[in-house]
Design a protein around this motif. Sequence first.
Motif, mmCIF file in Angstrom:
data_model
loop_
_atom_site.group_PDB
_atom_site.id
_atom_site.type_symbol
_atom_site.label_atom_id
_atom_site.label_comp_id
_atom_site.label_asym_id
_atom_site.label_seq_id
_atom_site.Cartn_x
_atom_site.Cartn_y
_atom_site.Cartn_z
ATOM 1 N N ILE A 86 70.612 15.196 64.418
ATOM 2 C CA ILE A 86 71.237 14.677 65.650
ATOM 3 C C ILE A 86 70.810 15.557 66.835
ATOM 4 C CG2 ILE A 86 73.435 14.427 66.897
ATOM 5 C CD1 ILE A 86 74.719 13.561 64.273
ATOM 6 N N PHE B 274 68.262 17.405 67.127
ATOM 7 C CA PHE B 274 66.824 17.259 67.381
ATOM 8 C C PHE B 274 66.520 15.950 68.111
ATOM 9 C CE2 PHE B 274 62.596 15.856 65.867
ATOM 10 C CZ PHE B 274 61.840 16.877 66.420
ATOM 11 N N GLU C 245 67.638 15.432 71.933
ATOM 12 C CA GLU C 245 67.050 16.302 72.959
ATOM 13 C C GLU C 245 66.290 15.499 74.022
ATOM 14 O OE1 GLU C 245 65.343 20.029 71.458
ATOM 15 O OE2 GLU C 245 63.699 19.579 72.833
ATOM 16 N N ILE C 246 65.406 14.587 73.567
ATOM 17 C CA ILE C 246 64.606 13.797 74.521
ATOM 18 C C ILE C 246 65.494 12.805 75.292
ATOM 19 C CG2 ILE C 246 62.743 12.071 74.704
ATOM 20 C CD1 ILE C 246 61.562 14.806 74.357
ATOM 21 N N GLU D 68 67.313 14.799 77.915
ATOM 22 C CA GLU D 68 66.469 15.224 79.034
ATOM 23 C C GLU D 68 66.127 14.028 79.929
ATOM 24 O OE1 GLU D 68 65.849 18.180 79.957
ATOM 25 O OE2 GLU D 68 66.290 19.375 78.191
ATOM 26 N N VAL D 69 65.852 12.849 79.293
ATOM 27 C CA VAL D 69 65.509 11.650 80.066
ATOM 28 C C VAL D 69 66.710 11.220 80.913
ATOM 29 C CG1 VAL D 69 64.941 9.180 79.895
ATOM 30 C CG2 VAL D 69 63.717 10.837 78.489
ATOM 31 N N LYS E 33 69.181 13.104 81.861
ATOM 32 C CA LYS E 33 69.407 14.150 82.867
ATOM 33 C C LYS E 33 68.448 13.955 84.050
ATOM 34 C CE LYS E 33 68.647 18.652 82.039
ATOM 35 N NZ LYS E 33 68.713 19.930 81.346
ATOM 36 N N GLY F 73 66.247 24.414 64.981
ATOM 37 C CA GLY F 73 65.273 25.428 65.393
ATOM 38 C C GLY F 73 64.020 25.421 64.536
ATOM 39 N N PRO G 264 60.335 21.250 65.044
ATOM 40 C CA PRO G 264 59.753 21.646 66.335
ATOM 41 C C PRO G 264 60.617 21.210 67.521
ATOM 42 C CG PRO G 264 58.171 20.440 64.990
ATOM 43 C CD PRO G 264 59.504 20.287 64.348
ATOM 44 N N THR G 265 61.234 22.186 68.172
ATOM 45 C CA THR G 265 62.009 21.913 69.383
ATOM 46 C C THR G 265 61.655 22.947 70.450
ATOM 47 O OG1 THR G 265 64.223 22.050 70.328
ATOM 48 C CG2 THR G 265 63.955 23.050 68.213
ATOM 49 N N ILE G 266 61.662 22.528 71.727
ATOM 50 C CA ILE G 266 61.177 23.457 72.757
ATOM 51 C C ILE G 266 62.133 24.621 72.999
ATOM 52 C CG2 ILE G 266 59.714 21.824 74.001
ATOM 53 C CD1 ILE G 266 61.913 21.783 76.190
ATOM 54 N N TYR G 267 63.373 24.488 72.571
ATOM 55 C CA TYR G 267 64.323 25.567 72.855
ATOM 56 C C TYR G 267 64.521 26.510 71.661
ATOM 57 C CZ TYR G 267 65.258 22.838 77.027
ATOM 58 O OH TYR G 267 65.119 22.163 78.206
ATOM 59 N N ALA G 268 63.800 26.241 70.550
ATOM 60 C CA ALA G 268 63.853 27.018 69.298
ATOM 61 C C ALA G 268 64.998 28.016 69.170
ATOM 62 C CB ALA G 268 62.530 27.672 69.038
ATOM 63 N N PHE H 26 56.070 18.911 72.578
ATOM 64 C CA PHE H 26 56.399 20.147 73.304
ATOM 65 C C PHE H 26 56.072 20.070 74.792
ATOM 66 C CE2 PHE H 26 56.658 22.432 69.232
ATOM 67 C CZ PHE H 26 57.822 23.115 69.472
ATOM 68 N N VAL I 33 57.089 27.796 65.791
ATOM 69 C CA VAL I 33 56.968 26.605 64.926
ATOM 70 C C VAL I 33 55.524 26.350 64.506
ATOM 71 C CG1 VAL I 33 59.060 25.449 65.733
ATOM 72 C CG2 VAL I 33 56.908 24.945 66.829
#
Lengths: 174, 236
Positions: free
Chosen positions: A24, A26, A29-30, A33-34, A36, A81, A84-88, B52, B111
């Motif tokens: 959820i 993960f 996230e997109i 952001e969209v 936002k 984490g 692959p997530t940009i905020y790891a 990313f 990652v």
Amino acid sequence: MPARRYTAIDFAILAVVAVVVGLIFFFIEIPYEVTKAAAGKMVARIVFYGLWFIGGPLAGSLIRKPGAAFLGEFLGALVEGILPTIYASSVLVYGAAQGIMSEIAYAILGYRKWGIGAGVLAGALPALVVPFLDYLLWGATITDVMLWVYMLGAMISGAIYGAIAALIGNTLRR
Amino acid sequence: MPRVSPATWFIYSLIMTALAFTIRSEIALILPAIPNFILGLILSLRKKYYLFPIAFLLAVWALFLNAVLFVNYGEPVVVVGPLVIRSNALWATLIVTVRIMTITGAAMIFVSMINPRELIISLERQLGLPKGLAFALSLALRLIPLMTYDYHEILFIRRQRGYRTKLIIPTDVIGVLLPLVAVGIDRAYWIGIAAELRGFQLRKRRFNPKYTLWDLLVIAAAIAQTIVSLAIVFLH
């Protein structure tokens, strides 16, 4: 006093919760952001933010042992984490802080109440730490007043999703 | 590429994140942000993690919108019709972007350099992750494909019954989460019972830290970046 020792079954349930909430976390996230970027942070907060607090009340109401709410939220963040997530690793910081707040909610209730009310509290309390962490990261782009307004949005969203998580947890325990 | 333990990359990523959270001087953060971001971008594009850069750009755009809405003051810099973008909005976007670059850079390196299964083994051996948590995490990784399959089945059944498959309102979330967790919990009970019967409680902790020269070099790189950033903070 409720049982404190964790069995392999508890850890297996934690694994299920970690996968569900990790996925959820993960996948929202997109969309978050969209939303936002398109509709503003407040709308994104109310619609999505509570989903990031769902691990605590879900694990807490399913396992019903001290530490379960923290582990549910933290392991979910760890799974997110690892994917692959940009905020790891920043999600680990948020996950740990939010997990502690969910755990505090159950501790306040003496680890005796696991109903929807407890779920609402465990879903809403993590929103209290969000402004502090947000201030450290995004402080420059936001005013102090808006941080508190966003906290309110996150709290409302967290309470709704906390109730949902507790409802699911209690339904499945029957 | 020399072999660096996944736990070392985990520590590296945590140190960089800690820097992004704690260093208040943006000039001091530029130093770790730029090399980490460029290296992370190269490594992640080699691994075809195209999400990313897209997520990063979306985050920066959202930051910019937020800055224009809430901290848009100072000298006018850009005028687009009725919209005036002022110096503080641009400066605020820039300094928060530097923070995100530090975190995202470390995340992309992390990652791209690890295999999730090896990471869990490494966290247990190198950092002493408790056996219960290692078990839960290993199981979680094995459950991901199974639960993804369950999730698609639930969506298929919802579609057949004429329900929405996009999770828009809370009842949609309940309608998908409840069966998904129910199937998962049922599976978890039997896996847990099987693990107990096989002596889960008797299993010893596998804490045996061994670090190679390359591990030490990666940690040294993280410490060096921290020291230089702190030095810039104090000199400023």
